[in-house]
Motif scaffolding. Sequence first.
Motif, short mmCIF file in Angstrom:
data_model
loop_
_atom_site.label_atom_id
_atom_site.label_comp_id
_atom_site.label_asym_id
_atom_site.label_seq_id
_atom_site.Cartn_x
_atom_site.Cartn_y
_atom_site.Cartn_z
N ILE A 96 0.71 -1.10 0.01
CA ILE A 96 0.00 -0.08 0.07
C ILE A 96 0.90 1.25 0.05
CG2 ILE A 96 -1.66 1.25 1.28
CD1 ILE A 96 -2.91 -1.27 2.42
N SER A 97 1.90 1.17 0.73
CA SER A 97 2.80 2.44 0.83
C SER A 97 3.87 2.38 -0.30
CB SER A 97 3.54 2.53 2.33
OG SER A 97 4.47 1.23 2.52
N ALA A 98 3.71 1.45 -1.29
CA ALA A 98 4.65 1.50 -2.38
C ALA A 98 6.36 1.29 -1.95
CB ALA A 98 4.70 2.69 -3.26
N GLY A 99 6.47 0.34 -0.87
CA GLY A 99 7.73 -0.18 -0.46
C GLY A 99 8.35 0.89 0.69
N ARG A 100 7.59 1.57 1.52
CA ARG A 100 8.03 2.62 2.38
C ARG A 100 8.28 2.08 3.65
NH1 ARG A 100 4.85 7.92 2.32
NH2 ARG A 100 3.24 6.79 0.99
N LEU A 101 7.71 0.86 4.12
CA LEU A 101 7.66 0.42 5.34
C LEU A 101 9.22 -0.07 5.86
CD1 LEU A 101 5.74 -0.09 7.61
CD2 LEU A 101 5.29 -2.54 6.68
N VAL A 102 9.16 0.08 7.19
CA VAL A 102 10.44 -0.34 7.89
C VAL A 102 9.74 -0.93 9.31
CG1 VAL A 102 12.25 -0.27 9.15
CG2 VAL A 102 11.99 1.23 7.20
N VAL A 103 10.07 -2.15 9.70
CA VAL A 103 9.58 -3.10 10.93
C VAL A 103 10.51 -2.68 11.89
CG1 VAL A 103 8.57 -4.96 11.90
CG2 VAL A 103 8.01 -4.41 9.47
N HIS A 104 9.86 -2.11 13.19
CA HIS A 104 11.07 -2.06 14.27
C HIS A 104 10.50 -3.17 15.47
CE1 HIS A 104 13.69 -0.53 17.44
NE2 HIS A 104 12.54 -0.21 17.98
N ILE A 105 11.26 -4.17 15.70
CA ILE A 105 10.85 -5.33 16.41
C ILE A 105 10.88 -4.80 17.77
CG2 ILE A 105 11.29 -7.59 17.35
CD1 ILE A 105 9.68 -7.44 14.63
N ILE A 106 10.06 -4.89 18.75
CA ILE A 106 10.41 -4.48 20.34
C ILE A 106 9.89 -5.77 20.97
CG2 ILE A 106 9.93 -2.07 20.22
CD1 ILE A 106 6.88 -2.50 20.84
N SER A 107 10.99 -6.39 21.63
CA SER A 107 10.89 -7.72 22.42
C SER A 107 10.17 -7.21 23.83
CB SER A 107 12.27 -8.13 22.59
OG SER A 107 12.77 -8.56 21.44
N SER A 161 1.72 -17.10 1.23
CA SER A 161 1.02 -15.62 1.29
C SER A 161 1.24 -15.21 -0.03
CB SER A 161 1.63 -14.60 2.18
OG SER A 161 1.52 -13.38 1.84
N ASP A 162 -0.04 -14.59 -0.74
CA ASP A 162 -0.45 -14.29 -1.82
C ASP A 162 0.18 -12.92 -2.31
OD1 ASP A 162 -0.87 -16.71 -2.91
OD2 ASP A 162 -3.31 -16.02 -2.57
N VAL A 163 0.66 -12.28 -0.91
CA VAL A 163 1.24 -10.85 -0.96
C VAL A 163 2.55 -10.82 -0.51
CG1 VAL A 163 -0.05 -10.38 1.21
CG2 VAL A 163 0.65 -8.35 -0.36
N THR A 164 3.38 -10.07 -1.39
CA THR A 164 5.02 -10.11 -0.89
C THR A 164 5.39 -8.56 -0.79
OG1 THR A 164 5.42 -9.99 -3.22
CG2 THR A 164 5.56 -12.27 -1.95
N PRO A 165 6.28 -8.23 -0.11
CA PRO A 165 6.56 -6.91 0.12
C PRO A 165 7.27 -6.36 -1.26
CG PRO A 165 7.66 -8.32 1.54
CD PRO A 165 7.04 -9.25 0.80
N HIS A 166 7.07 -4.82 -1.42
CA HIS A 166 7.25 -4.32 -2.80
C HIS A 166 8.53 -4.48 -3.15
CE1 HIS A 166 6.20 -0.84 -5.78
NE2 HIS A 166 7.47 -0.32 -5.19
N HIS A 167 9.75 -4.65 -2.40
CA HIS A 167 10.87 -4.71 -2.88
C HIS A 167 11.25 -6.18 -2.61
CE1 HIS A 167 11.24 -0.52 -3.95
NE2 HIS A 167 10.92 -0.20 -2.60
N GLY A 168 10.51 -6.96 -2.28
CA GLY A 168 10.75 -8.30 -2.02
C GLY A 168 11.18 -8.72 -0.56
N THR A 169 11.43 -7.43 0.30
CA THR A 169 11.46 -7.83 1.57
C THR A 169 11.20 -6.60 2.30
OG1 THR A 169 12.82 -8.71 3.48
CG2 THR A 169 14.14 -7.23 1.87
N ILE A 170 11.28 -6.60 3.75
CA ILE A 170 11.06 -5.20 4.48
C ILE A 170 12.09 -4.92 5.32
CG2 ILE A 170 9.57 -4.21 6.06
CD1 ILE A 170 7.13 -5.63 4.79
N PRO A 171 12.82 -4.02 5.37
CA PRO A 171 13.88 -3.65 6.49
C PRO A 171 13.48 -3.84 7.97
CG PRO A 171 13.97 -1.92 4.83
CD PRO A 171 12.72 -2.55 4.60
N ILE A 172 14.36 -4.45 8.78
CA ILE A 172 13.92 -4.82 9.99
C ILE A 172 14.91 -4.15 10.81
CG2 ILE A 172 13.90 -6.76 11.86
CD1 ILE A 172 12.48 -8.75 9.66
#
Length: 366
Positions: A96-107, A161-172
């Motif tokens: 939806i965001s055209a590959g702008r997402l970053v995921v920040h993991i908080i343990s 999953s039938d949906v994949t990230p815009h650039h193949g993966t998402i920065p973590i």
Amino acid sequence: MPVEFISAVHPNPATEGDPTAGSGIDVDYARRYARALDDGGFDYTLVTYHSAAPDALQLAQFVAHHTERIKPVLAHRPGVVFPTHAARALATLDRISAGRLVVHIISGGNDEEQRREGDYLSKSERYARSDEYIRILRGVWEADGPLSHEGPYYRFEGFRSDVTPHHGTIPISVGGSSEDAYRVGGQQGDIFGLWGEPLKETAEQIASVNAYADAAGRPRPRIWVSFRPIIAPTDELAWEKAHRTLGAVKTNHAERAKRRHYPAVGRGTPANVGSQRLLAVAERGEVHDRCLWTAPAAATNAAGASTALVGSPETVAKALLDYVDIGCELLSIRGYDPLNDAIDYGRHVLPLVRQELAHRAATSAA
């Protein structure tokens, strides 16, 4: 990679100095704030997570919808949703965001907060779970067919999953100040987040993260460091403003703690290592290096990123460049008057840092 700037989304006008100014989500304010960051030249904005706060995933989608270029850094807590569902939801938002997402993991650094959402693992177990969780996310995003998994914390068969990230993966991104955090961040993170400590201690933490990355044979994470700058036209005026800000924070901290369900001052040593470290720095002195001010951390029991950089835009820009010089590529700056400060940073601080970096690059090339 270039040095970039991060802010943090505020869903309502409440601040540390005035916690009664709003609650929940104020749609008009949140939209105006996100657009101010986009227009002001910020590259990323953190969408924070807390058990009582507006849903972070939906807020990140809101930010993406109402901006053109800024990248939401979505704080995401393993243990709340199953990782296969999370992988699909995150990939959808990234599309939806055209590959702008970053995921920040908080343990999670606070047992009390974790248990509000049914998580009774120990802190070390939470980091081990985060490690497995990240592996599953990447496995789902990169799989070319059904995926099965059996590990200490998760088990599933034949997921696709039938949906994949815009650039193949998402920065973590991974953050923290414990050895577990350094290990998981070094071995798994594309980005590693730190709170603003003095230069010496920050460099030591970076070295710890990099050592784990080197041992794992993977690229070192980009380092993200967070501050709460207080600026004014001159250093003297900035310090006057800083002490006024501190007075308001002290006056209203108990009310904010109650509203945000944070442990208030006087409830003992914080559970998370990052807060413990900030308080230890504050005990050693109120001002460190060029203009790092620890009094707000002491006043709030270091409930989150709370150390300030105080001075004129020129002084604060130089202080930020000091951190660039020791290896920080992502500079998180969020004010105690969030919207107005974000506008001021975009006008007066970001251009100075970028101008100096451009000058350095041109000089080096020459």
